[in-house]
Design an enzyme around this catalytic site. Structure first.
Site, PDB file in Angstrom:
ATOM      1  N   CYS A 155      53.536  52.403  40.130  1.00 40.54           N
ATOM      2  CA  CYS A 155      54.446  53.331  40.796  1.00 40.54           C
ATOM      3  C   CYS A 155      55.264  52.612  41.865  1.00 40.54           C
ATOM      4  CB  CYS A 155      53.665  54.533  41.330  1.00 40.54           C
ATOM      5  SG  CYS A 155      54.690  56.015  41.411  1.00 40.54           S
TER       6      CYS A 155
ATOM      7  N   HIS B 294      50.619  56.448  36.675  1.00 44.94           N
ATOM      8  CA  HIS B 294      49.331  56.082  37.294  1.00 44.94           C
ATOM      9  C   HIS B 294      48.255  55.924  36.220  1.00 44.94           C
ATOM     10  CE1 HIS B 294      50.496  56.734  41.518  1.00 44.94           C
ATOM     11  NE2 HIS B 294      51.384  57.542  40.955  1.00 44.94           N
TER      12      HIS B 294
ATOM     13  N   GLU C 116      45.506  54.479  36.405  1.00 44.93           N
ATOM     14  CA  GLU C 116      44.149  54.582  36.969  1.00 44.93           C
ATOM     15  C   GLU C 116      43.563  55.983  36.808  1.00 44.93           C
ATOM     16  OE1 GLU C 116      46.955  54.321  38.638  1.00 44.93           O
ATOM     17  OE2 GLU C 116      46.929  55.395  40.547  1.00 44.93           O
TER      18      GLU C 116
HETATM   19  N1  GLN Z   1      57.253  56.784  46.827  1.00 42.97           N
HETATM   20  C1  GLN Z   1      57.554  56.494  45.468  1.00 42.97           C
HETATM   21  C2  GLN Z   1      58.212  57.656  44.747  1.00 42.97           C
HETATM   22  O1  GLN Z   1      58.084  58.783  45.156  1.00 42.97           O
HETATM   23  C3  GLN Z   1      56.321  56.043  44.726  1.00 42.97           C
HETATM   24  C4  GLN Z   1      55.280  57.098  44.607  1.00 42.97           C
HETATM   25  C5  GLN Z   1      53.943  56.562  44.157  1.00 42.97           C
HETATM   26  O2  GLN Z   1      53.668  55.364  44.277  1.00 42.97           O
HETATM   27  N2  GLN Z   1      53.094  57.444  43.684  1.00 42.97           N
HETATM   28  O3  GLN Z   1      58.844  57.472  43.740  1.00 42.97           O
END
Ligand code: GLN
Length: 537
Positions: free
Chosen positions: A382, A508, A510
């Site tokens: 992310c 994600h 994970e």
């Molecule tokens: N802050 C970033 C976004 O909103 C990444 C979010 C995250 O790592 N879950 O796109």
């Protein structure tokens, strides 16, 4: 007709109700029952999505896009079945439903009260899973008995026992037996008080699960049974374990599953089938390899902030028979450091964690540059992928002012930009791109081999994305988009062609790693780290 196990906690918080719930569920599942777990949290936020990770640890996202308590992650990792919004309910959500109904006129003419309106809504939510054909529903009540906030939940489960038939409910109370080292004694009094407190709400526990640092002997069990009004065999020891994954087997040894089944008048369908689980534990405990992985983030003061990442490493380590030393590195600590190679040279892999906002972001770029130029396996999740995009734009494409608009809203080169559908949104709760989305993988990529599939589904929680205007320039320099959302064309996975293992993902992974299904990207990342270490030696 479903049966219910209600789990309350006493004496102190953080006793691991979630792990006990998940372990009991695992044992019942291994005996052939259809089991699910739900958690009721007594706070007033509608969900934990707006909480800072320091407040409450990681926010766990389900396939249906619910932002939930991290205990749901344990439920999935243990049971290997997906959870949903219905599995996590907060006081905020209960009140929101009741107040919306009141405004709609559903209670016209009536005074709306905690009892019966709030408790009825709690009971309705508790029974929702019952319609889905589960044999047993385990319900964890968040908080500690004695908290003001928990009272409506305790009243609701007391009523439910009355409403359901005999042998349809079990009340399990998790408590602490502290050890006084000066007296060299385990003490039962706090548990006696906690049960007394529970009795004032009309609840007599059927089973006591006792967290303890030392084994509890027969005398203590007898004493607890006598003063807490439970049967002798229903006093269960829950001794501190080396790993949370030991707990199901410890509970099996204590007979917790059999006791619960007996109280529910259910017959086990077969002996517990735990082969996969035992194999996993055997590998976890006897590793052949060892690697150092740097987990670079900014919420390290609270390990729970990266809970699912730590657990995904446990799963990936076990399949690879590899002990993983995870070094939590504050990205801020790298920002003003010149000696980056010296600081990071002992690492065999670098993972840049998810996150929000600009704090520590420059430190992330430095670690990424090091991994990219030195051939160190790199995994960006992310914000980790977004940071790799910015680093690549600045140092390889020489776009000096490249940035994510999350960090620099005025940049002339927004290589990471807010998704168009996010731009008009001002409300913060539940408004990110949330939940499971499809991703089409290009066949000539590393990740295609890793997944063994060209269509995957992964969970998201973000507002920003790679800006496709820059795609050609990135690809012509070897940083390729290899996974794309088939309907929106959003870039979901990127990999660097000239590097042994450099993968960034917008989702994600994970969140989908379980004991029985370790996530392929984590498994492959650890394999790359093992190879990197061997080459170095
Ligand atoms: N802050 C970033 C976004 O909103 C990444 C979010 C995250 O790592 N879950 O796109």
């Amino acid at each position: 007709m479903s049966k219910y196990v209600f789990i309350t906690g006493g004496v102190t918080s953080s006793l691991g109700k979630g792990i006990i719930a998940a372990s009991l569920a695992k044992l019942l599942q291994s005996r052939g029952f259809r089991v699910t777990i739900q958690k009721f949290d007594p706070y007033i936020n509608v969900d934990p999505g707006t909480l800072n990770p320091y407040e409450h640890g990681e926010c766990y996202v389900t396939n249906d896009g619910a932002e939930t308590d991290l205990d749901l992650g344990h439920y999935e990792r243990f049971l290997n079945t997906p959870m949903s919004q219905a599995n996590n309910v907060t006081t905020g959500r209960i009140y929101q439903t009741v107040i919306n109904k009141e405004r709609a006129g559903d209670y016209l003419g009536k005074t709306v009260q905690v009892i019966p309106h709030i408790t009825d809504e709690i009971k309705r939510r508790m029974r929702l899973q019952g319609d889905k054909g589960y044999d047993i529903i385990i319900t964890e009540i968040g908080g500690t008995v004695g908290d003001i906030e928990s009272l409506p939940y305790l009243e609701s489960i007391r009523q439910l026992r009355q409403e359901l038939s005999d042998h349809d409910t079990v009340f399990l109370h998790l408590t602490l037996i502290p050890y006084l080292s000066a007296a060299k004694e385990l003490k039962t009094k706090p548990t006696q008080h906690s049960v007394k407190e529970l009795l004032t709400t009309g609840i007599q526990p059927d089973v006591l699960v006792c967290r303890t640092e030392h084994p509890i002997n027969k005398e203590i069990r007898q004493k607890l049974a006598l003063f807490c009004n439970v049967e002798r065999n229903s006093v269960i020891e829950a001794i501190d374990a080396e790993s949370i994954y030991d707990v199901p087997l410890l509970m099996l040894k204590e007979g917790l599953d059999k006791i619960v089944l007996a109280k529910l008048h259910l017959k086990s369908k077969h002996e517990p089938e735990l082969e996969l689980w035992r194999n996993f534990l055997a590998k976890l405990k006897h590793p052949l390899h060892e690697v150092n992985i740097g987990l670079i983030g900014k919420y390290h003061e609270l390990r729970d902030a990266y809970k699912s990442i730590y657990e995904a490493f446990v799963h990936a380590g076990a399949v690879n028979e590899c002990h993983i030393n995870i070094e939590a590195i504050h990205s801020e600590s790298l920002e003003n450091l010149d000696a980056i190679p010296e600081r990071l040279q002992h690492l065999h892999g670098i993972l840049i964690a998810p996150g929000f906002g600009e704090r520590g972001i420059e430190g992330k770029y430095k670690a990424i540059e090091y991994a990219r130029t030195q051939g160190v396996p790199f995994f960006g999740i992310c914000l980790g992928l977004q940071s790799a995009i910015v680093e690549f734009a600045r140092h390889v494409l020489h776009i000096r002012d490249a940035a994510s608009t999350e960090v620099n809203p005025k940049t002339k080169n927004p290589v990471v930009d807010m998704m168009p559908e996010q731009k008009g949104i001002t409300a913060k709760g539940g408004t990110m791109r949330l939940g499971s989305f499809a991703c089409k993988i290009k066949k000539d990529s590393k990740v295609f081999k890793i997944y063994g599939n060209d269509l995957i589904h992964e969970r998201h929680r973000h507002r920003w994305e790679f800006n496709n205007k820059y795609l050609e320039e990135f690809e012509s320099h070897g940083f390729k988009s290899v996974g794309v959302n088939p309907s929106t064309k959003l870039v979901e996975i990127m990999e660097l062609k000239s590097h042994p293992w450099f993968v960034g993902v917008q989702f994600h992974p994970e969140l989908q790693s379980t004991v029985e299904n370790p996530h392929p990207l984590f498994v492959s990342f650890i394999q790359a780290a093992i190879r990197f270490k061997m080459k170095e030696q």
